[in-house]
Enzyme design. Structure first.
Site, short mmCIF file in Angstrom:
data_model
loop_
_atom_site.label_atom_id
_atom_site.label_comp_id
_atom_site.label_asym_id
_atom_site.label_seq_id
_atom_site.Cartn_x
_atom_site.Cartn_y
_atom_site.Cartn_z
N GLY A 1 0.83 -1.20 0.00
CA GLY A 1 0.00 0.00 0.00
C GLY A 1 0.86 1.24 0.00
N ASN A 2 0.25 2.37 0.25
CA ASN A 2 1.01 3.62 0.35
C ASN A 2 0.38 4.50 1.42
OD1 ASN A 2 -1.01 5.45 -0.97
ND2 ASN A 2 -0.68 4.01 -2.65
N ARG A 3 1.01 5.64 1.66
CA ARG A 3 0.61 6.46 2.81
C ARG A 3 -0.50 7.46 2.52
NH1 ARG A 3 4.36 5.55 6.81
NH2 ARG A 3 6.48 5.13 6.08
N SER A 4 -1.10 7.39 1.35
CA SER A 4 -2.14 8.38 1.03
C SER A 4 -3.31 8.26 2.02
CB SER A 4 -2.66 8.15 -0.39
OG SER A 4 -3.76 8.98 -0.62
N ALA B 1 -3.64 7.95 -5.05
CA ALA B 1 -2.26 7.46 -5.14
C ALA B 1 -2.35 6.02 -5.64
CB ALA B 1 -1.58 7.52 -3.79
#
Ligand code: CTP
Length: 414
Positions: A212-215, A279
């Site tokens: 995943g990502n930090r968005s 994102a």
């Protein structure tokens, strides 16, 4: 700016102190707010605080200010009633039409929209009784925000946190027709269909793990609220979000980049504007295991092979001729400059490469942007050296983007 009359109901939970920030946002935006705390709420935050911050007398008794017939008048006169935090008990009372204090009588007298922002422990939130009460309130026409996910009162965490004051404020403003953040012209997107992607995609490795990502999704959600406030019909394609979605948006939940692509292309078919604020993972694991990957001493540790995800923004740009003429495509870019070029050099190249009309450029690095409430952007337009700047909160950035989109649509359509 239009000034509205708002009743802020405060339930008896620890998050009551956060309602003070919400009150400040309302009063600073020029609205007149009467706070009605429950008896229990006054054990968390005292009446004096509410009176000082709102500039109005505060009580929860139907036997105070009887000459004004307060229990009738407050609800009748309110353009909007916001209950934050709404506890499980308060939701239960409201869903059943109880009227044993000033807040519950006011809720029964409401003529304008009512917004509940629940906050409680995860177990209470998930309990069927609470969910039934929420379904009932929605059936009665009330708006109920989803609680945020995160740390609760104790050491536990999960869904149940009161969303940030800015998010409840944005949802409230979207409910007040014609009342919008500075820079948004009410009606400037009337009749327009706007598709916005928000949040971070999650690419599965196995049934329990993902890349995943930090968005946080805050910018995309702020854009949705701003577009709604400008009069648009909004479809929000929501990957993983840490904030509630704005009331009034049609929300399509997705997990992966491929799901986001499918939902976005389908929604874009008849959209005037597509804003890619999500994102989107550039890569996904080549395979996703059907069962949980186990650590095993007799087998080598796994190596993850990644494959490229489609670039949805570039695809929207390349296939624009297949959709309605004049569709505006807006991309976001998170860039860092280096020896090879500045942030804006890279951003301009990305704008041309992806075939977007506008590119909202964030300078990232050093912990900037992801998950933060503030943001600073430059907005570039294709085929033009003009650029707009927007500084401040994500709501202000959203307002700047919506204003630019509205003026471009108006210029194109005469
Ligand atoms: N985007 C997209 N599909 C992807 C990746 C990104 O539609 N697979 C969109 C994002 O929603 C955003 C824009 O493209 O609007 C820019 O994303 P960014 O990650 O900055 O672009 P990349 O091309 O991935 O950047 P880089 O040059 O770092 O590879």
């Amino acid at each position: 700016m239009v000034s509205h009359t708002i009743v802020l109901g405060v339930g008896g939970g620890i998050a009551a102190y956060k309602a003070a920030s919400l009150l400040r946002l309302f009063t600073e935006a020029g609205h007149s707010v009467t706070v009605v705390p429950t008896e229990a709420a006054t054990r968390f935050v005292g009446v004096a605080t509410w009176e000082a911050l709102s500039g109005h007398s505060v009580t929860n008794s139907v036997f105070d200010m009887v000459e004004k017939v307060n229990h009738v008048q407050l609800g009748q006169q309110a353009d909007l009633i916001v209950v934050a935090p709404a506890t499980a008990d308060l939701l239960a009372k409201a869903a059943n039409g109880r009227a044993d204090d000033l807040l519950t009588t006011t809720l029964l007298m409401a003529r304008g929209p009512v917004l509940f922002s629940p906050a409680m422990h995860t177990e209470m939130w998930r309990h069927p009784a609470t969910q039934d009460n929420i379904a009932r309130l929605r059936a009665h026409g009330a708006h109920v925000l989803d609680p945020a996910v995160g740390r609760l009162t104790g050491k536990d965490s999960g869904p149940g946190r009161l969303p940030e004051a800015e998010d409840i404020f944005a949802a409230s403003m979207a409910l007040l027709d014609g009342t919008v953040a500075p820079g948004i012209e009410p009606g400037s997107l009337d009749g327009r269909q706007v598709v916005i992607t928000a949040g971070g995609t999650r690419e599965p490795l196995d049934p329990v793990r993902f890349l995943g990502n930090r968005s946080s999704g805050k910018q995309g959600v702020a854009l949705a609220a701003a577009a709604l406030a400008a009069g648009a019909r909004v479809t929000l394609i929501a990957a993983h979000l840490e904030v509630p979605t704005p009331a009034g948006a049609a929300v399509v939940g997705v997990e992966t980049a491929l799901e986001l692509r499918e939902a976005t292309l389908a929604a874009a078919a008849d959209a005037d504007v597509v804003i890619m604020a999500a994102a989107v993972a550039d890569f996904r694991p080549a395979t996703s295991a059907a069962t949980k990957i186990k650590k095993r001493d007799d087998v080598a540790d796994p190596v993850i092979t990644l494959v490229r995800n489609p670039d949805i923004l570039a695809e929207l740009g390349a296939t624009r001729a297949t959709r309605q003429a004049g569709q505006l495509i807006v991309g976001f870019a998170a860039e860092t400059g280096d020896d090879g070029g500045s942030v804006l050099d890279y951003a301009r190249a990305k704008l041309e490469r992806k075939g977007a009309d506008l590119l909202v450029v964030n300078e990232v690095g050093g912990g900037k942007v992801f998950g933060q409430d503030s943001n600073q952007v430059t907005i570039l337009a294709r085929g033009s050296t003009e650029q707009a700047q927007a500084a401040g909160s994500k709501d202000q950035v959203a307002a700047a983007v919506v204003a630019l989109v509205a003026s471009r649509l108006a210029a194109a359509h005469g």
